[in-house]
Design a protein around this motif. Sequence first.
Motif, mmCIF file in Angstrom:
data_model
loop_
_atom_site.group_PDB
_atom_site.id
_atom_site.type_symbol
_atom_site.label_atom_id
_atom_site.label_comp_id
_atom_site.label_asym_id
_atom_site.label_seq_id
_atom_site.Cartn_x
_atom_site.Cartn_y
_atom_site.Cartn_z
ATOM 1 N N ASP A 222 0.849 -1.193 0.000
ATOM 2 C CA ASP A 222 0.000 0.000 0.000
ATOM 3 C C ASP A 222 0.883 1.240 0.000
ATOM 4 O O ASP A 222 1.075 1.870 1.036
ATOM 5 N N ASN A 223 1.429 1.561 -1.168
ATOM 6 C CA ASN A 223 2.234 2.775 -1.268
ATOM 7 C C ASN A 223 2.037 3.412 -2.636
ATOM 8 O O ASN A 223 1.410 2.826 -3.528
ATOM 9 N N HIS A 224 2.581 4.587 -2.803
ATOM 10 C CA HIS A 224 2.318 5.386 -4.008
ATOM 11 C C HIS A 224 3.090 4.908 -5.229
ATOM 12 O O HIS A 224 2.866 5.396 -6.333
ATOM 13 N N LYS A 225 4.001 3.944 -5.064
ATOM 14 C CA LYS A 225 4.784 3.464 -6.198
ATOM 15 C C LYS A 225 4.190 2.212 -6.831
ATOM 16 O O LYS A 225 4.607 1.809 -7.911
ATOM 17 N N GLU A 226 3.234 1.583 -6.162
ATOM 18 C CA GLU A 226 2.672 0.324 -6.659
ATOM 19 C C GLU A 226 1.696 0.550 -7.819
ATOM 20 O O GLU A 226 0.887 1.468 -7.805
ATOM 21 N N ASP A 227 1.802 -0.327 -8.810
ATOM 22 C CA ASP A 227 0.878 -0.307 -9.942
ATOM 23 C C ASP A 227 -0.163 -1.400 -9.727
ATOM 24 O O ASP A 227 -0.056 -2.502 -10.266
ATOM 25 N N ILE A 290 -13.400 2.581 4.052
ATOM 26 C CA ILE A 290 -12.563 2.391 2.868
ATOM 27 C C ILE A 290 -11.879 3.702 2.498
ATOM 28 O O ILE A 290 -12.464 4.776 2.618
ATOM 29 N N SER A 291 -10.632 3.597 2.047
ATOM 30 C CA SER A 291 -9.875 4.794 1.683
ATOM 31 C C SER A 291 -8.658 4.412 0.852
ATOM 32 O O SER A 291 -7.547 4.337 1.361
ATOM 33 N N PRO A 292 -8.858 4.127 -0.434
ATOM 34 C CA PRO A 292 -7.709 3.827 -1.294
ATOM 35 C C PRO A 292 -6.698 4.959 -1.247
ATOM 36 O O PRO A 292 -7.081 6.140 -1.192
ATOM 37 N N ASN A 293 -5.410 4.634 -1.258
ATOM 38 C CA ASN A 293 -4.437 5.721 -1.198
ATOM 39 C C ASN A 293 -4.510 6.570 -2.462
ATOM 40 O O ASN A 293 -5.134 6.196 -3.460
ATOM 41 N N PHE A 294 -3.876 7.724 -2.419
ATOM 42 C CA PHE A 294 -4.034 8.728 -3.468
ATOM 43 C C PHE A 294 -3.615 8.179 -4.831
ATOM 44 O O PHE A 294 -4.250 8.447 -5.857
ATOM 45 N N SER A 295 -2.579 7.389 -4.863
ATOM 46 C CA SER A 295 -2.116 6.797 -6.117
ATOM 47 C C SER A 295 -3.133 5.804 -6.670
ATOM 48 O O SER A 295 -3.418 5.783 -7.868
ATOM 49 N N PHE A 296 -3.704 4.976 -5.797
ATOM 50 C CA PHE A 296 -4.690 4.000 -6.239
ATOM 51 C C PHE A 296 -5.937 4.699 -6.789
ATOM 52 O O PHE A 296 -6.544 4.231 -7.756
ATOM 53 N N MET A 297 -6.327 5.829 -6.169
ATOM 54 C CA MET A 297 -7.460 6.580 -6.685
ATOM 55 C C MET A 297 -7.168 7.075 -8.098
ATOM 56 O O MET A 297 -8.030 7.058 -8.984
ATOM 57 N N GLY A 298 -5.925 7.518 -8.326
ATOM 58 C CA GLY A 298 -5.553 7.957 -9.668
ATOM 59 C C GLY A 298 -5.636 6.830 -10.678
ATOM 60 O O GLY A 298 -6.080 7.016 -11.814
ATOM 61 N N GLN A 299 -5.219 5.638 -10.259
ATOM 62 C CA GLN A 299 -5.272 4.493 -11.160
ATOM 63 C C GLN A 299 -6.712 4.062 -11.438
ATOM 64 O O GLN A 299 -7.049 3.631 -12.542
ATOM 65 N N LEU A 300 -7.570 4.194 -10.433
ATOM 66 C CA LEU A 300 -8.992 3.904 -10.646
ATOM 67 C C LEU A 300 -9.615 4.911 -11.609
ATOM 68 O O LEU A 300 -10.439 4.551 -12.449
ATOM 69 N N LEU A 301 -9.218 6.159 -11.484
ATOM 70 C CA LEU A 301 -9.730 7.180 -12.396
ATOM 71 C C LEU A 301 -9.284 6.896 -13.831
ATOM 72 O O LEU A 301 -10.048 7.067 -14.781
ATOM 73 N N GLN A 302 -8.052 6.452 -13.984
ATOM 74 C CA GLN A 302 -7.594 6.112 -15.325
ATOM 75 C C GLN A 302 -8.333 4.880 -15.848
ATOM 76 O O GLN A 302 -8.682 4.801 -17.028
ATOM 77 N N PHE A 303 -8.562 3.905 -14.973
ATOM 78 C CA PHE A 303 -9.315 2.710 -15.363
ATOM 79 C C PHE A 303 -10.713 3.107 -15.823
ATOM 80 O O PHE A 303 -11.221 2.577 -16.825
ATOM 81 N N GLU A 304 -11.315 4.051 -15.130
ATOM 82 C CA GLU A 304 -12.629 4.545 -15.524
ATOM 83 C C GLU A 304 -12.584 5.136 -16.927
ATOM 84 O O GLU A 304 -13.433 4.840 -17.772
ATOM 85 N N SER A 305 -11.579 5.963 -17.209
ATOM 86 C CA SER A 305 -11.498 6.585 -18.526
ATOM 87 C C SER A 305 -11.227 5.548 -19.610
ATOM 88 O O SER A 305 -11.717 5.667 -20.736
ATOM 89 N N GLN A 306 -10.468 4.495 -19.289
ATOM 90 C CA GLN A 306 -10.236 3.426 -20.263
ATOM 91 C C GLN A 306 -11.537 2.681 -20.568
ATOM 92 O O GLN A 306 -11.836 2.373 -21.725
ATOM 93 N N LEU A 307 -12.320 2.406 -19.515
ATOM 94 C CA LEU A 307 -13.589 1.711 -19.721
ATOM 95 C C LEU A 307 -14.545 2.554 -20.541
ATOM 96 O O LEU A 307 -15.241 2.057 -21.439
#
Length: 369
Positions: A222-227, A290-307
């Motif tokens: 759970d850190n900001h570097k994980e993909d 629930i509280s995904p870290n800031f990086s995970f939220m960014g990745q979810l937002l990108q996943f949303e735009s891909q979908l």
Amino acid sequence: MEELREMDCSVLKRLLKDDGAKCLLLDCRSFLAFSAGHIRGAVNARCNTIVRRRAKGSVLRLEQVLAGDDEARGRLRSGMYSAVVLYDERTPDSDAVKEDSTVTVVLNALCRDCSSANVFLLKGGYDRFFSEYPEFCLKTKSLPSLTSQSSIESSCSSCGTPHHDQGGPVEILPFLYLGSALHASKKEVLDAIGISALLNVSSDCPNHFEGDYQYKCIPVEDNHKEDISSWFLEAIEFIDSVRDSSGRVLVHCQAGISRSATICLAYLMKRKRVRLDEAFEFVRRRRSIISPNFSFMGQLLQFESQLLATSCAAEAAATASPLLGPKTAAAAAASAAATPTSPFIFNFPVAVVNPAYLHHSPLTTSPGC
């Protein structure tokens, strides 16, 4: 709305009682409203606002409004339903149906792909039917309000049990549960809710009962570097495989706050075709911490735009007029460039994060969630 006939609640009740299998109920409300309560056997028919906006002037296909239910689509096309009943929250009659409503979108799709179907509008919608025949409806067990749930957790802090371990795993969908490592270590808890598989979203939480349950591990910190986004599709396929075998899966990390919550959000976005904010609210009402870290939220937002990009591309291909001919090479290149290709873009704009995420549950920055 000449094609749309009307049906009284009493008539629908008789249909459901006598031969419900011959009646297809299409719930034209939002995912959140459908999840809170719906008429038994109903299918949630909807499409995201981006697709509808892009398709303005064009009729959507049945695959787009019933994307998640192949069986219903097949039976519908085979003429196996004697009646198709649409309903929303409370529209009183067909004259009150708005041109830009989901009911109209679904009706047009039915007229296009299943012109022989006998389509009706349920007068008064879900509200009236539930008030008259609640026994024919499925309603979610009332969830504690976020305020009262937080108060309960605060009052328990003196017991020494961390908030994330209090209670048990929460049901996100009938086959999908979210919880912590402590929950995953208690066999009596897992057996009580019928868990058959566990998705361990961590690199250090042990799998306690390897011989008793099916396990899959996603080794992320759970850190900001994980993909974590690179694991989304694999996790979704695993959850689907458990669902298809009539099992139940517990998704957990250490605390059930960030990593496992992120996977559950991605699953809802992909399989239920909902936006991130709707998925977040849905899960948060079941597990308020629930509280995904800031990086995970960014990745979810990108996943949303891909979908959304995938959905819009499919729509454009399906609704392209033959008179206009195929896309030009330049247009195709521009479309491809607009679709993210890298699995993870870290430098997303802060402004895209909905303030509600920050207000109700501060984004975690510490590992171990």
